[in-house]
Write a protein that holds these residues in place. Structure first.
Motif, PDB file in Angstrom:
ATOM      1  N   UNK A 145      -0.212  14.366   0.555  1.00  0.00           N
ATOM      2  CA  UNK A 145      -1.345  13.666  -0.074  1.00  0.00           C
ATOM      3  C   UNK A 145      -1.202  13.537  -1.584  1.00  0.00           C
ATOM      4  N   UNK A 146      -0.417  14.429  -2.215  1.00  0.00           N
ATOM      5  CA  UNK A 146      -0.235  14.282  -3.666  1.00  0.00           C
ATOM      6  C   UNK A 146       0.523  13.014  -4.015  1.00  0.00           C
ATOM      7  N   UNK A 147       1.139  12.386  -3.024  1.00  0.00           N
ATOM      8  CA  UNK A 147       1.830  11.114  -3.254  1.00  0.00           C
ATOM      9  C   UNK A 147       0.941   9.902  -3.015  1.00  0.00           C
ATOM     10  N   UNK A 148      -0.281  10.150  -2.595  1.00  0.00           N
ATOM     11  CA  UNK A 148      -1.139   9.020  -2.216  1.00  0.00           C
ATOM     12  C   UNK A 148      -2.096   8.648  -3.327  1.00  0.00           C
TER      13      UNK A 148
ATOM     14  N   UNK B 246      -3.869  -4.480   8.761  1.00  0.00           N
ATOM     15  CA  UNK B 246      -4.854  -5.150   7.898  1.00  0.00           C
ATOM     16  C   UNK B 246      -4.359  -5.162   6.452  1.00  0.00           C
ATOM     17  N   UNK B 247      -3.814  -4.027   5.996  1.00  0.00           N
ATOM     18  CA  UNK B 247      -3.300  -3.961   4.612  1.00  0.00           C
ATOM     19  C   UNK B 247      -2.171  -4.957   4.409  1.00  0.00           C
ATOM     20  N   UNK B 248      -1.306  -5.053   5.408  1.00  0.00           N
ATOM     21  CA  UNK B 248      -0.183  -5.995   5.296  1.00  0.00           C
ATOM     22  C   UNK B 248      -0.707  -7.438   5.202  1.00  0.00           C
ATOM     23  N   UNK B 249      -1.682  -7.746   6.039  1.00  0.00           N
ATOM     24  CA  UNK B 249      -2.216  -9.116   6.039  1.00  0.00           C
ATOM     25  C   UNK B 249      -2.930  -9.442   4.722  1.00  0.00           C
ATOM     26  N   UNK B 250      -3.604  -8.420   4.160  1.00  0.00           N
ATOM     27  CA  UNK B 250      -4.336  -8.650   2.911  1.00  0.00           C
ATOM     28  C   UNK B 250      -3.443  -8.440   1.681  1.00  0.00           C
ATOM     29  N   UNK B 251      -2.262  -7.889   1.925  1.00  0.00           N
ATOM     30  CA  UNK B 251      -1.334  -7.545   0.838  1.00  0.00           C
ATOM     31  C   UNK B 251      -2.014  -6.684  -0.230  1.00  0.00           C
ATOM     32  N   UNK B 252      -2.760  -5.659   0.221  1.00  0.00           N
ATOM     33  CA  UNK B 252      -3.481  -4.825  -0.746  1.00  0.00           C
ATOM     34  C   UNK B 252      -2.683  -3.594  -1.192  1.00  0.00           C
ATOM     35  N   UNK B 253      -1.430  -3.503  -0.727  1.00  0.00           N
ATOM     36  CA  UNK B 253      -0.500  -2.432  -1.164  1.00  0.00           C
ATOM     37  C   UNK B 253      -0.977  -1.026  -0.811  1.00  0.00           C
ATOM     38  N   UNK B 254      -1.838  -0.958   0.180  1.00  0.00           N
ATOM     39  CA  UNK B 254      -2.242   0.372   0.659  1.00  0.00           C
ATOM     40  C   UNK B 254      -1.210   0.890   1.650  1.00  0.00           C
ATOM     41  N   UNK B 255      -1.100   2.219   1.694  1.00  0.00           N
ATOM     42  CA  UNK B 255      -0.284   2.845   2.733  1.00  0.00           C
ATOM     43  C   UNK B 255      -1.219   3.654   3.627  1.00  0.00           C
ATOM     44  N   UNK B 256      -0.968   3.613   4.921  1.00  0.00           N
ATOM     45  CA  UNK B 256      -1.743   4.421   5.866  1.00  0.00           C
ATOM     46  C   UNK B 256      -0.877   5.571   6.365  1.00  0.00           C
TER      47      UNK B 256
END
Ligand SMILES: Cc1ncc(C[n+]2csc(CCOP(=O)(O)OP(=O)(O)O)c2C)c(N)n1
Ligand SMILES: [Mg+2]
Length: 325
Positions: free
Chosen positions: A56-59, A133-143
């Motif tokens: 989590x310290x990388x998130x 969803x993140x990929x489609x929105x290109x919001x650069x989130x990682x799950x």
């Protein structure tokens, strides 16, 4: 800036602080549980702290985590308020599920904690849905999804790896292999001790890492998370570790007979916190005084969480059917 092994000192200290917080929080539950005011079952995270903290310290705050029944460490490491967790354990209205969920239903959307589920393996398909969803929105989130070796027995594991690999989703599969699912050892359930190799047929990165070495956890997770954020798809990391306490509850369980006392003793000697503390001290990256200060500060914070939880009210009868679906 002072660094070790290319990790800034501030991050190294955060690692220690996060692991301490998880350990002391769980120890507080062990201390208070006999008062029988906490009515929720608890699956304690003692012994596995380096994984939640190192990952989590990388998130970033916006990144998502999905967790399971052994979830306290993940939620603390992702930044959830201890008061809100403790209140939920006490069944109080100020808890994250308004006191109706208990330990296994922690959630904190603003910190990217998208929920935890007691259904073994259930979080994986939900995590890849979020990653899609993140990929489609290109919001650069990682799950990131945390699961145990027991969840690898489930079909959802393979379906999720398959789909994540096919679509190159920003999803990281974190398996905390503590070698048991309830009282059932890994090799009674799977033909080989090779969880990380399950990545191979899906053509994604699969790693096996010492889950009690926080530097190794941190670095392996960092590579995987950064790569996923750049659009290079998912990874599976198997962290090898051990839970100290019984599957559910606050006691030791070696007398039950499914795992030997010597095994537990060996892993307690291999404690991730003790190892890291010694490493920091040996390399003059922290002093004993500073460690004591950090510990005292964490203990105060946990004490405040207990007071908050105890002083909060239970949900009223008129609220019983609210938020229930
Ligand atoms: C689908 C499903 N099957 C069985 C259970 C009962 N159960 C709860 S936790 C657990 C073991 C999980 O083991 P593992 O995934 O290795 O996680 P650990 O408890 O070791 O952290 C089982 C079988 C469940 N909750 N859900
Ligand atoms: Mg397990």
């Amino acid at each position: 800036m002072k660094r070790h092994n290319n990790i800034p000192l501030i991050t190294l200290r955060k690692m220690l602080r996060t692991m301490f917080t998880i350990r002391r929080f769980e120890e507080k539950i062990i201390q208070l549980y006999p008062q029988q005011e906490m009515k929720t079952p608890v699956h304690l995270y003692l012994g596995q702290e380096a994984i939640a903290a190192g990952v989590c310290l990388n998130l970033e705050k916006k990144d998502y985590i999905f967790s399971n029944h052994r979830n306290h460490g993940h939620c603390i490491a992702k930044g959830m308020d201890l008061k809100i967790i403790m209140a939920e354990l006490y069944g109080k209205q100020t808890g994250c599920s308004r006191g109706k969920g208990g330990s296994m239903h922690l959630v904190d959307i603003k910190n990217g904690i998208m929920g935890t589920s007691a259904i073994v393996g259930a979080a994986m398909p939900i995590a890849i849905g979020a990653a899609l969803a993140s990929q489609m929105k290109n919001d650069k989130r990682v799950s990131v999804v945390f699961f145990g070796d027991g969840a690898v027995d489930e079909g959802a594991f393979h379906e999720s790896l398959n789909f994540a690999a096919l679509k190159r989703l920003p999803a990281i599969f974190i398996c905390e292999n503590n070698f048991y699912a309830t009282n059932s050892p890994l090799l009674a359930r799977q033909p080989a001790d090779n969880i990380f190799q399950r990545a191979k047929p899906y053509l994604i990165k699969g790693l096996r890492v010492d889950g009690n070495d926080i530097i190794k956890v941190y670095k392996s997770a960092k590579d995987a998370i950064e790569s996923a954020r750049r659009g290079n798809g998912p990874a599976l990391i198997e962290y090898r570790t051990y839970r100290y306490k019984q599957h559910v509850g606050t006691r030791y369980d070696h007398e039950v007979g499914y795992r030997p006392k010597e095994e537990l003793d060996t892993w307690i000697k291999n404690c991730p916190i003790k190892r890291f503390k010694n490493f920091l001290l040996k390399n003059n990256l922290i002093s004993l005084d500073e460690i004591e200060r950090i510990q005292a500060c964490i203990d105060r914070e946990i004490e405040e969480a207990v007071v908050f939880a105890k002083n909060s009210r239970f949900p009223g009868k008129d609220e019983l059917l609210e938020d229930v679906y």
